[in-house]
Design a protein around this motif. Structure first.
Motif, mmCIF file in Angstrom:
data_model
loop_
_atom_site.group_PDB
_atom_site.id
_atom_site.type_symbol
_atom_site.label_atom_id
_atom_site.label_comp_id
_atom_site.label_asym_id
_atom_site.label_seq_id
_atom_site.Cartn_x
_atom_site.Cartn_y
_atom_site.Cartn_z
ATOM 1 N N LEU A 98 -6.416 11.995 0.933
ATOM 2 C CA LEU A 98 -6.200 13.065 1.921
ATOM 3 C C LEU A 98 -6.959 12.801 3.202
ATOM 4 N N LEU A 99 -7.567 11.627 3.322
ATOM 5 C CA LEU A 99 -8.431 11.320 4.459
ATOM 6 C C LEU A 99 -7.763 11.712 5.780
ATOM 7 N N GLY A 100 -8.463 12.511 6.581
ATOM 8 C CA GLY A 100 -7.943 12.943 7.870
ATOM 9 C C GLY A 100 -7.341 14.335 7.831
ATOM 10 N N GLN A 101 -7.013 14.833 6.637
ATOM 11 C CA GLN A 101 -6.356 16.128 6.527
ATOM 12 C C GLN A 101 -7.290 17.198 5.956
ATOM 13 N N GLU A 102 -8.592 16.941 6.015
ATOM 14 C CA GLU A 102 -9.552 17.877 5.424
ATOM 15 C C GLU A 102 -9.484 19.243 6.099
ATOM 16 N N ALA A 103 -9.410 19.258 7.438
ATOM 17 C CA ALA A 103 -9.424 20.534 8.150
ATOM 18 C C ALA A 103 -8.166 21.345 7.859
ATOM 19 N N ALA A 104 -7.026 20.654 7.848
ATOM 20 C CA ALA A 104 -5.764 21.350 7.595
ATOM 21 C C ALA A 104 -5.798 22.027 6.230
ATOM 22 N N GLN A 105 -6.433 21.359 5.252
ATOM 23 C CA GLN A 105 -6.435 21.906 3.897
ATOM 24 C C GLN A 105 -7.537 22.932 3.671
ATOM 25 N N ILE A 106 -8.728 22.656 4.187
ATOM 26 C CA ILE A 106 -9.820 23.616 3.993
ATOM 27 C C ILE A 106 -9.539 24.890 4.795
ATOM 28 N N ARG A 123 -1.048 16.110 -2.593
ATOM 29 C CA ARG A 123 -2.157 15.626 -1.777
ATOM 30 C C ARG A 123 -3.164 16.738 -1.500
ATOM 31 N N GLU A 124 -2.959 17.927 -2.103
ATOM 32 C CA GLU A 124 -3.739 19.107 -1.695
ATOM 33 C C GLU A 124 -5.082 19.217 -2.427
ATOM 34 N N HIS A 125 -5.849 18.126 -2.444
ATOM 35 C CA HIS A 125 -7.140 18.161 -3.133
ATOM 36 C C HIS A 125 -8.089 19.152 -2.470
ATOM 37 N N GLY A 126 -7.968 19.311 -1.141
ATOM 38 C CA GLY A 126 -8.829 20.235 -0.418
ATOM 39 C C GLY A 126 -8.492 21.685 -0.742
ATOM 40 N N VAL A 127 -7.211 21.974 -0.874
ATOM 41 C CA VAL A 127 -6.807 23.339 -1.227
ATOM 42 C C VAL A 127 -7.253 23.647 -2.658
ATOM 43 N N ALA A 128 -7.092 22.646 -3.544
ATOM 44 C CA ALA A 128 -7.530 22.820 -4.933
ATOM 45 C C ALA A 128 -9.018 23.168 -4.967
ATOM 46 N N TRP A 129 -9.780 22.470 -4.160
ATOM 47 C CA TRP A 129 -11.227 22.728 -4.056
ATOM 48 C C TRP A 129 -11.493 24.181 -3.684
ATOM 49 N N CYS A 130 -10.728 24.687 -2.721
ATOM 50 C CA CYS A 130 -10.914 26.075 -2.283
ATOM 51 C C CYS A 130 -10.490 27.071 -3.369
ATOM 52 N N ARG A 131 -9.598 26.654 -4.256
ATOM 53 C CA ARG A 131 -9.165 27.546 -5.332
ATOM 54 C C ARG A 131 -10.106 27.465 -6.525
ATOM 55 N N GLY A 132 -11.226 26.748 -6.374
ATOM 56 C CA GLY A 132 -12.218 26.696 -7.444
ATOM 57 C C GLY A 132 -11.875 25.702 -8.536
ATOM 58 N N ILE A 133 -10.960 24.801 -8.243
ATOM 59 C CA ILE A 133 -10.630 23.766 -9.232
ATOM 60 C C ILE A 133 -11.597 22.603 -9.033
ATOM 61 N N ASP A 134 -12.322 22.273 -10.089
ATOM 62 C CA ASP A 134 -13.296 21.195 -9.962
ATOM 63 C C ASP A 134 -12.561 19.883 -9.713
ATOM 64 N N PRO A 135 -13.074 19.040 -8.811
ATOM 65 C CA PRO A 135 -12.381 17.766 -8.524
ATOM 66 C C PRO A 135 -12.090 16.941 -9.778
ATOM 67 N N THR A 136 -12.953 17.045 -10.780
ATOM 68 C CA THR A 136 -12.712 16.255 -11.998
ATOM 69 C C THR A 136 -11.423 16.686 -12.691
ATOM 70 N N GLU A 137 -11.002 17.930 -12.456
ATOM 71 C CA GLU A 137 -9.770 18.396 -13.092
ATOM 72 C C GLU A 137 -8.534 17.728 -12.496
ATOM 73 N N LEU A 138 -8.691 17.099 -11.309
ATOM 74 C CA LEU A 138 -7.550 16.414 -10.693
ATOM 75 C C LEU A 138 -7.325 15.042 -11.314
ATOM 76 N N LEU A 139 -8.320 14.535 -12.037
ATOM 77 C CA LEU A 139 -8.289 13.125 -12.418
ATOM 78 C C LEU A 139 -7.252 12.798 -13.487
ATOM 79 N N GLY A 140 -6.996 13.760 -14.379
ATOM 80 C CA GLY A 140 -6.090 13.473 -15.490
ATOM 81 C C GLY A 140 -4.718 13.025 -15.018
ATOM 82 N N ILE A 141 -4.198 13.679 -13.987
ATOM 83 C CA ILE A 141 -2.863 13.334 -13.490
ATOM 84 C C ILE A 141 -2.856 11.903 -12.980
ATOM 85 N N PHE A 142 -3.911 11.539 -12.239
ATOM 86 C CA PHE A 142 -3.909 10.239 -11.579
ATOM 87 C C PHE A 142 -4.367 9.122 -12.514
#
Lengths: 396, 441
Positions: A98-106, A123-142
């Motif tokens: 998501l490099l470069g899109q941090e502001a749009a998502q946060i 690509r919405e890792h920043g939005v996920a962060w705001c929804r309280g989803i721990d980044p480690t929870e994104l790893l399973g998919i990838f």
């Protein structure tokens, strides 16, 4: 017979000639500045500029809140970079940077209220962060071990959608449901939906259908298009002949273009758009004008199709740097704050890395466990047969 | 602790990658995520960051080498202790451990697990065997494969059992597997069986395959085929011919041979041709140029990197004389001799084979008069030198016996027109028929 010109909307200056095809395409290049309609509250140089329409929507953002947005963006960028490295080390099958899109998502993520619902792309890792989803929870998919690790209903954040633009239909349908169930209104519990997609998705039939249905049902959905200028290797000029935010006009709802690298403007505009939807004035299209600083995914090599001068130009518009400059110049925030955030980011990255390396591979039962909310006899039979099949192999 | 970093699949289903450059060397300290090297795959050029902090122990792959996904590429010594006999309890549940080694770590069989290694590795069979039923098998409709002791003449065992590498070995050695007595378990023919059968010599009947011999295409043969095919179908070739009276050059050669300076020099006619080419290129630089399709440019070279086509036991190779235009005739002769000797010995380094700008092929050594040479890819011209022999020749209106040679020049018509090609060939011919002309240029 009327003149075809009568059917085209009058421009602000009737003396203006219609632009040539070449001028139109030139206006869609990734190197343009976003045009006069771009909403911006923080310049790339970190200067706070006034905007009579949207200042009120960011009036409550004091120095603490701004520091919070800065921290969000730094942490998200840090784990994004770590995931990219983990892919290069064979620990992830793929990563979508998501490099470069941090502001749009946060900005968009922090504009949501707890009761609002979000439909992301992938690509919405920043939005996920705001929804309280721990980044480690994104790893399973990838890593290819799971289809999604969080409960979309509990987190009010749908699972990642890989099919381009498909989530626009889901989001529109969900928002229509919110409307039918009278969750739209003036009360504090009123809800809205926000749907994330990219510039490439705007060429998909799903997005068009979503726009049409949302418009005619006044669905409370914010269509949040992060225009990062590139749909893998296709530039914006291969998607459209009008700036994307102006497409909304054709569907009959407001469209607005915001500086996607300005977290304050993204926050203010999305707050306004969500409130419009919650009070029954939806839908709204937001075009967050930003840039994909890295590859489309780790499988992509952008140097094959785009020029370095674009990247250099967009480096000057970095979303994090302008907040940092503003915090220092206008609020006198000291170095210890930035050092603290950097240290926290490194800790997060280390935890993220360790989690990924130690991640257990779920058993085959996992494939069946979340398909339906309730038990289904045919599915149970399939699971039983599959487990018996696997048990038929000799140990290695 | 010694840890090996295996080449990951960086792009969803790649099977191999080329190491382009190493950014670290043995002995270097590296941090987590410090860039180790750059690799090029079919999809992208990417940098690989280090998964561990430690000291670089060994680089297992050279730059330019292509390796399969999952192959170890670098050894890093980390600060962690070697695992004791009882491994430390892993943070992951034990169930995960039972399913095989962790990604990036070697399993019990020594193979390094990768996340998405689609590429099959030679010699590895990843499919797990089905469990054998504990009870005796039900009567099978088909007889089971012949047991170890079964004679090879068993009518049902028409297909001998052998692993693919052993089959290949048998094919290479000309051994008919049907004649080999298996010694392996379950009647499998082993490598030793095949070698023993081959050692028996005439005991094994020679396999007749119908009057033809099949040779695998590889190495220089494959490279040559690729190069000439590419060249023939990308550069439009024009070939021009010229017969030259080289009597004067041969006389000059005889005189020079008597000179002290040339005492230890093997002065061949080819050296004169090389010199003439270098001189002619100065007047017609188009022949020492390159068509760059990608850049949309014609590249003129400042110096002549002169390729000399050489027949070697390995096949055709074209070593280069570097900056041939800066060399004197004597120096050219010395370098030519060295180059030829090295090539015949098969010791030409790869660096000598690349970066040519013009090529001479001496078909005359085979007694051939002339030919239509195919350009080396990326070059604008190639000159074939035919056999030098006495021929009837008209001198001053009368027949005379002169020493004559035929030249054939092929050039890339995209950047060389008939005018330049003809002038160049005429220049080379003029210099060889009257070497004194060189004084006037």
């Amino acid at each position: 017979m009327s003149d075809p010109q009568d059917w085209t909307p009058a421009t602000a200056d009737p003396g203006l000639r219609r632009p040539s095809r070449e001028q139109v395409v030139a206006g869609l290049k990734a190197t343009v500045e976003g045009g006069p309609d771009l909403v911006q509250l923080l310049t790339p140089e970190g200067e706070r500029v006034a905007d009579p329409r949207f200042d009120a929507w960011a009036a409550d953002v004091d120095v603490d809140a701004l520091q919070g947005l800065y921290r969000d963006m730094v942490l998200v960028r840090r784990f994004d970079r770590e995931a990219n490295a983990l892919q290069r080390q064979g620990q992830l099958g793929i990563w979508v940077p998501l490099l470069g899109q941090e502001a749009a998502q946060i900005g968009a993520g922090r504009a949501m209220k707890p009761q609002d619902m979000a439909f992301p792309s992938y690509r919405e890792h920043g939005v996920a962060w705001c929804r309280g989803i721990d980044p480690t929870e994104l790893l399973g998919i990838f890593r290819g071990t799971d289809h999604g690790s969080w409960d979309p209903i509990a987190r009010r954040f749908h699972l990642y959608t890989i099919v381009i633009g498909n989530q626009c239909l889901n989001a529109t349908g969900y928002a229509m449901g919110q409307k039918f169930e009278s969750k739209v209104g003036d009360g504090p519990d009123a809800e809205a939906t926000i749907c994330f997609f990219g510039d490439g998705a705007t060429s998909q039939g799903d997005v068009h259908e979503g726009f049409v249905w949302a418009a005619v049902y006044d669905a409370p959905v914010v269509f949040y298009c992060q225009n990062n200028q590139w749909a893998i290797s296709e530039p914006l000029e291969r998607q459209t002949r009008v700036p994307l935010y102006r497409r909304a006009q054709g569907y009959g709802f407001p469209g607005i273009r915001v500086d996607g690298n300005d977290v304050l403007a993204c926050l203010a505009v999305t707050r306004w758009a969500l409130e419009e939807c919650r009070t029954g004035n939806g839908p709204v299209l937001i075009e967050a004008f930003t840039y994909r600083m890295d590859a489309h995914t780790t499988s992509d090599d952008p140097t094959r199709y785009r020029l370095a001068d674009e990247l250099e130009l967009w480096k000057l518009k970095d979303p994090i740097e302008r907040v940092r400059v503003n915090l220092v110049r206008e609020h006198g925030v000291g170095q210890e704050f930035f050092d603290g955030v950097a240290a926290e980011a490194d800790e997060l990255a280390a935890r993220f890395r360790q989690f990924c390396i130690d991640m257990p591979t779920p058993g085959p039962e996992r494939m069946f466990s979340e398909v339906y909310a309730e038990a289904s006899p045919p599915l149970e039979a399939q699971e039983e047969a599959y487990l018996a099949y696997l048990a038929g192999f000799a140990a290695e | 602790m010694r840890r090996e970093f295996a080449l990951p699949d960086v792009g969803e289903g790649l099977t191999e990658a080329e190491i382009v450059t190493w950014n670290v060397a043995p002995g270097d300290q590296v941090q987590v995520n410090q860039i180790l090297c750059e690799i090029e795959t079919a999809k992208a050029a990417v940098e690989l960051p280090s998964p561990w902090a430690g000291t670089v122990g060994e680089l297992l792959v050279q730059p330019g080498q292509t390796v399969a996904v999952g192959s170890p590429i670098i050894v890093i010594e980390t600060a962690e202790a070697e695992p004791a006999a009882a491994p430390a309890p892993p943070p992951a549940p034990a169930a995960a451990e039972e399913r095989g080694p962790k990604i990036g770590e070697a399993g019990q069989d020594g193979r390094i697990a990768t996340l998405v290694g689609y590429g099959p590795r030679p010699g590895s069979v990843t499919r797990r065997p089905r469990k054998r039923p504990a009870a005796p098998p039900p009567p099978a409709p088909e007889p089971r494969p012949a047991p170890a002791a079964a004679p090879a003449t068993d009518g049902r065992a028409t297909v001998p059992l052998a692993k693919p590498p052993v089959r290949k070995l048998a094919k290479d050695l000309g051994v008919d597997l049907r004649t080999v007595t298996p010694s392996g378990p379950d009647g499998v023919i082993t490598r030793a069986d095949v070698e023993a059968a081959a050692g028996a010599g005439s005991a094994a009947p020679a396999v007749s395959s119908g009057g033809e011999r099949r040779v695998p295409i590889r190495g220089v043969r494959r490279a040559t085929a690729a190069a000439v095919t590419q060249s023939a179908f990308t550069a439009p070739h024009v070939t021009e011919f010229l017969s030259v009276d080289v009597t004067a050059t041969m006389q000059l050669r005889d005189r020079l041979r008597a000179d002290r300076a040339y005492r230890d020099v093997k002065l061949t006619p080819l050296a004169f041709v090389a010199k003439a080419v270098c001189l002619a290129v100065e007047r017609t630089p188009e022949l020492n140029a390159r068509w760059d399709e990608d850049a949309g440019e014609i590249v003129y070279h400042d110096h002549v990197q002169l390729g000399i086509a050489a027949a070697t036991p390995r096949g055709l190779i074209v070593p280069k004389i570097r900056d041939a235009d800066t060399l004197s005739l004597r120096e050219l002769a010395i370098v030519l001799a060295e180059l030829t000797e090295t090539a015949r010995a098969g010791k030409t380094p790869p660096s000598d084979l690349v970066g040519g700008t013009f090529t001479i092929t001496n078909v005359g050594v085979f007694g051939v008069d002339t030919g239509t040479p195919i350009l080396n890819p990326g070059e604008a011209g190639i000159l074939a030198v035919g056999a030098i022999k006495p021929m009837p020749w008209v001198v001053d209106g009368e027949l005379a016996v002169r020493t004559v040679c035929q030249l054939a020049l092929s050039f890339d018509h995209r950047l060389v027109d008939g005018e330049q090609g003809s002038r160049f060939l005429a220049d080379v011919g003029a210099l060889l028929s009257d070497p004194g002309l060189a004084l006037t240029w």
